[in-house]
Write an enzyme that holds these catalytic residues in place. Structure first.
Site, PDB file in Angstrom:
ATOM      1  N   LYS A 194     -64.029  36.013 -45.860  1.00  0.00           N
ATOM      2  CA  LYS A 194     -64.739  36.847 -44.895  1.00  0.00           C
ATOM      3  C   LYS A 194     -66.234  36.538 -44.878  1.00  0.00           C
ATOM      4  O   LYS A 194     -66.887  36.655 -43.836  1.00  0.00           O
ATOM      5  CB  LYS A 194     -64.470  38.330 -45.159  1.00  0.00           C
ATOM      6  N   TYR A 207     -60.313  36.922 -50.496  1.00  0.00           N
ATOM      7  CA  TYR A 207     -60.634  37.704 -49.298  1.00  0.00           C
ATOM      8  C   TYR A 207     -62.137  37.740 -49.058  1.00  0.00           C
ATOM      9  O   TYR A 207     -62.609  37.439 -47.949  1.00  0.00           O
ATOM     10  CB  TYR A 207     -60.071  39.121 -49.432  1.00  0.00           C
TER      11      TYR A 207
END
Length: 172
Positions: free
Chosen positions: A144, A140
């Site tokens: 991102k 993640y």
């Protein structure tokens, strides 16, 4: 859904909503409610953002319907449940990076092709505070961070034009 409703409430004439077609998906209902509640021409388009051919087809449908793309909001994303590097399976990595990073890239690419023809447009990519701080799982946070980097690259590449790209980084 909240973003689409806000655009409709602010007077957007046309909104294309891209989402996975799956049991319980309510994006068709959202498109119908935007038309009913705001008078907005809205269309729900089934699309897996990890598949460039589906993204290409979805954008083609949207452009045929509306004639242009003024704004792209990339908000598709999944979590990795704070999995560390050693607890991140290949499947979790591929899914998270595929949706959060590659999906954003594929959608930006298709939008930019149209925005260049038009001579203007705006892209808003949704990253995360984890895209700056790294305070989430490996996949993640990495995906991102990549969204922030891609957005900066697009902003630099289109500096001095009427095409803009920004990133929002919400937190918990």
């Amino acid at each position: 859904a909240a973003t689409a409703r806000l655009f409709a409430a602010e007077g957007a004439r046309g909104i294309a909503i891209l989402d996975l077609e799956r049991p319980g998906a309510d994006f068709q209902c959202l498109a119908e409610s935007l038309a009913r509640d705001y008078g907005t021409d809205a269309v729900a388009i089934a699309c897996d953002v990890t598949r460039p051919e589906q993204v290409r087809a979805a954008f083609r449908t949207a452009i045929e319907r509306f004639g242009r793309i003024d704004v792209l909001v990339n908000s598709a994303g999944v979590l990795d449940f704070n999995a560390s590097v050693l607890k991140t399976s290949d499947e979790l990595w591929d899914r998270t990076v595929g949706i959060n990073q590659s999906g954003v890239f594929f959608c930006c690419r298709e939008a930019l092709l149209q925005m260049e023809k038009q001579g203007d447009g705006a892209i808003v990519n949704v990253s995360s505070v984890a895209g700056i701080s790294g305070n989430s799982g490996a996949a993640y946070s990495s995906s991102k961070h990549a969204v922030v980097g891609l957005s900066k690259n697009i902003a630099i590449q289109y500096a001095g034009t009427r095409i803009r790209c920004n990133t929002v980084c919400p937190g918990p």
